[in-house]
Design a protein around this motif. Structure first.
Motif, mmCIF file in Angstrom:
data_model
loop_
_atom_site.group_PDB
_atom_site.id
_atom_site.type_symbol
_atom_site.label_atom_id
_atom_site.label_comp_id
_atom_site.label_asym_id
_atom_site.label_seq_id
_atom_site.Cartn_x
_atom_site.Cartn_y
_atom_site.Cartn_z
ATOM 1 N N ALA A 83 27.442 34.752 -21.167
ATOM 2 C CA ALA A 83 26.270 35.423 -21.739
ATOM 3 C C ALA A 83 25.922 36.668 -20.929
ATOM 4 O O ALA A 83 25.549 37.707 -21.485
ATOM 5 N N TRP A 114 18.466 35.826 -13.810
ATOM 6 C CA TRP A 114 18.332 34.638 -14.661
ATOM 7 C C TRP A 114 18.085 33.393 -13.826
ATOM 8 O O TRP A 114 17.263 32.555 -14.189
ATOM 9 N N ILE A 129 16.523 30.407 -15.819
ATOM 10 C CA ILE A 129 17.250 30.432 -17.086
ATOM 11 C C ILE A 129 18.570 29.677 -16.922
ATOM 12 O O ILE A 129 19.409 30.054 -16.114
ATOM 13 N N THR A 149 20.070 28.021 -20.010
ATOM 14 C CA THR A 149 20.727 27.856 -21.302
ATOM 15 C C THR A 149 20.916 29.206 -21.978
ATOM 16 O O THR A 149 20.231 30.181 -21.656
ATOM 17 N N ILE A 150 21.820 29.242 -22.940
ATOM 18 C CA ILE A 150 22.108 30.469 -23.662
ATOM 19 C C ILE A 150 20.895 30.925 -24.460
ATOM 20 O O ILE A 150 20.626 32.121 -24.589
ATOM 21 N N GLU A 151 20.127 29.964 -24.993
ATOM 22 C CA GLU A 151 18.937 30.308 -25.769
ATOM 23 C C GLU A 151 17.875 30.955 -24.892
ATOM 24 O O GLU A 151 17.231 31.941 -25.285
ATOM 25 N N GLN A 152 17.679 30.409 -23.685
ATOM 26 C CA GLN A 152 16.719 31.001 -22.745
ATOM 27 C C GLN A 152 17.144 32.417 -22.371
ATOM 28 O O GLN A 152 16.296 33.304 -22.244
ATOM 29 N N LYS A 195 18.879 34.513 -24.234
ATOM 30 C CA LYS A 195 18.625 35.391 -25.377
ATOM 31 C C LYS A 195 17.155 35.773 -25.459
ATOM 32 O O LYS A 195 16.812 36.938 -25.698
ATOM 33 N N ILE A 196 16.267 34.793 -25.276
ATOM 34 C CA ILE A 196 14.825 35.054 -25.337
ATOM 35 C C ILE A 196 14.415 36.015 -24.229
ATOM 36 O O ILE A 196 13.654 36.960 -24.448
ATOM 37 N N HIS A 197 14.941 35.779 -23.028
ATOM 38 C CA HIS A 197 14.617 36.630 -21.874
ATOM 39 C C HIS A 197 15.067 38.076 -22.136
ATOM 40 O O HIS A 197 14.333 39.024 -21.869
ATOM 41 N N ARG A 231 15.560 39.528 -25.066
ATOM 42 C CA ARG A 231 14.759 40.122 -26.133
ATOM 43 C C ARG A 231 13.423 40.637 -25.615
ATOM 44 O O ARG A 231 12.961 41.715 -25.987
#
Length: 232
Positions: A164, A187, A192, A194-197, A199-201, A203
């Motif tokens: 990521a 991260w 952070i 996970t991949i979702e965390q 992505k949110i970070h 964004r």
């Protein structure tokens, strides 16, 4: 007919872990030894806790002496054991216990799980190296390989998170190990995992950067701002 059906039902059933059938070979048990163990389980289930070699061999294709020898070997190899118990009247009696068998089976299951995880981990690590070489368009240098190894072994970054961070660097147009290292550092500092965390970070930072960009003439195409991790 009805009495025959009732007699069949009264014979009872035994529950045997599927793992025993798939792993008996890895436990170094032969088919004959497996059947002997299954017969012991059947006797235990029916209330006969110490079946004799005569009773066991009568259900198999081995002689009484062969059955006796096999029982002794199973005890010596730690698959069954003979334990002493006492009745309510204080009378001492012996019984078979298959607890050692279940313990061996559990150990084999845990060993398999560990091997599967190690194989999966090696596969993921190999995939990380492949992804980096694909994005960089060349084989990695020894220093870069060492950096990747340190991220996984010393910093304990999940291979998914490393990939990521690589994508983040590609999107930002800053494809170098120093930049990726900084992303991973940030991260980790922000928890952070996970991949979702991730992505949110990412964004959130891009939204902040977008808000800071001054309005431009509509005739000009606006570029999407990216977060510069090295400036933190």
């Amino acid at each position: 007919m009805k009495s025959n059906l009732l007699a069949w039902i009264q014979e009872g059933n035994i529950t045997v872990p599927t793992l025993l059938f798939s792993e008996y070979r890895n436990l170094n048990l032969s088919e004959v030894e497996l059947v002997l163990l299954l017969n012991i389980l059947t006797f235990l289930e029916s209330g006969n806790e110490f079946p004799t070699p005569d009773e066991l061999s009568a259900r198999m294709t081995i002689s009484i002496s062969e059955c006796n020898d096999m029982l002794r070997r199973l005890i010596q190899r730690g698959f069954i054991e003979i334990i002493d118990e006492y009745s309510h009247e204080g009378i001492r009696f012996e019984k078979y216990s298959v607890k050692p068998l279940w313990e061996r089976l559990v150990e084999q299951f845990l060993k398999n799980s560990k091997n599967n995880k190690e194989t999966e981990k090696k596969g993921e690590e190999t995939d990380v190296y492949t992804c980096f070489e694909k994005e960089f368009g060349r084989p990695l240098s020894p220093f870069e390989c060492e950096s990747l190894g340190m991220w996984m072994d010393d910093d304990h970054h999940d291979p998914v998170i490393i990939k990521a961070a690589l994508r983040e660097a590609v999107m930002s147009g800053k494809l170098n190990f120093r930049y990726i290292d900084r992303i991973l550092f940030e991260w980790k500092k922000n928890g952070i995992k996970t991949i979702e965390q991730a992505k949110i970070h990412g964004r959130k930072f891009r939204q902040k950067q977008t808000q800071k960009v001054p309005p431009k003439d509509e005739s000009h195409q606006t570029s999407v701002p990216f977060y510069n991790w090295l400036e933190q």
